[in-house]
Design an enzyme around this catalytic site. Structure first.
Site, PDB file in Angstrom:
ATOM      1  N   CYS A 279       0.842  -1.195   0.000  1.00 13.11           N
ATOM      2  CA  CYS A 279       0.000   0.000   0.000  1.00 13.11           C
ATOM      3  C   CYS A 279       0.884   1.254   0.000  1.00 13.11           C
ATOM      4  O   CYS A 279       1.616   1.488  -0.959  1.00 13.11           O
ATOM      5  CB  CYS A 279      -0.996  -0.039   1.152  1.00 13.11           C
TER       6      CYS A 279
ATOM      7  N   HIS B 214      -3.837  -4.847  -0.263  1.00 15.95           N
ATOM      8  CA  HIS B 214      -3.433  -5.414   1.025  1.00 15.95           C
ATOM      9  C   HIS B 214      -3.481  -6.934   0.953  1.00 15.95           C
ATOM     10  O   HIS B 214      -4.548  -7.527   1.102  1.00 15.95           O
ATOM     11  CB  HIS B 214      -4.354  -4.916   2.141  1.00 15.95           C
TER      12      HIS B 214
ATOM     13  N   GLU C  82      -2.577  -9.056   3.095  1.00 13.98           N
ATOM     14  CA  GLU C  82      -2.995  -9.625   4.386  1.00 13.98           C
ATOM     15  C   GLU C  82      -4.501  -9.564   4.588  1.00 13.98           C
ATOM     16  O   GLU C  82      -5.026 -10.178   5.524  1.00 13.98           O
ATOM     17  CB  GLU C  82      -2.258  -8.912   5.527  1.00 13.98           C
TER      18      GLU C  82
END
Length: 199
Positions: free
Chosen positions: A79, A180, A182
């Site tokens: 990001c 992202h 994750e």
């Protein structure tokens, strides 16, 4: 192999570390440059404003990261961590980025779509990408950002929102993802696993 995650007090640190440990990574978190001198791979997470990267300069992390990259250490920016790899962003005109990529990030143009770009969107990976190997065309990832990177020779994947932009970049041992991983379910974990296994 140990993975060093940089904490510059503006990142989605906890969720990134949790995802890495879920994959079996030996994770070391640092907010100082010392551990980067013998790091084996480095991840720079990030959310929020580009100006937050000033802390990397203030703490001496910027030259330590530059030195690690020069040694060939695999580096992944997430990001704002990806955006920082560029020379600058119009979000914070007075704050330079690392300058690994020479371009400047710009805000999505105002139009019919909302800015920032938030939510799930499709990836169009370059078939030659090392980081995105095994990621099929049109797999979804989770985004939240208002500034976007231009498409260049270093683009590893594109995504369409208002206009196409670089959603992943890579050159030599330097990698970046605008989304992202994750928070991107199995697709994101697959990408993180690939990074952990890069030689």
């Amino acid at each position: 192999m140990k993975t060093t995650v940089i904490d510059y007090k503006a990142g989605n640190l906890t969720s990134v570390v949790k995802a890495l440990r879920h994959l079996g990574a030996d994770v070391e978190v640092t907010d100082t440059p010392g551990p980067l001198s013998n790091a084996k791979r480095i991840i720079l997470p990030g959310v929020g404003h580009f100006a937050a990267t000033k802390r990397l300069d203030d703490t001496g992390l910027t030259p330590a990261i530059r030195a690690a990259i020069a040694r060939g250490i695999p580096f992944l920016g997430i990001c704002v961590g990806m955006q920082w790899l560029y020379a600058a962003s119009t979000e914070a005109p007075g704050q330079p980025g690392l300058g690994y990529f020479p371009e400047t990030l710009e805000r999505f143009p105002d139009g019919q779509e909302k800015v920032p770009h938030v939510g799930w969107n499709q990836l169009h990976p370059n078939p030659n990408s090392r980081l995105l190997q095994g990621v099929a065309q049109n797999e979804f990832a989770y985004f939240t950002h208002g500034w976007r990177a231009p498409i260049t020779a270093a683009t590893a994947a594109t995504t369409d929102y208002i206009q196409p932009f670089a959603s992943a970049v890579e050159e030599d041992n330097v990698f970046g993802v605008q989304f992202h991983p994750e928070k991107s379910s199995e697709t994101g974990l697959k990408i993180l696993r690939t990074f952990l296994e890069l030689q």
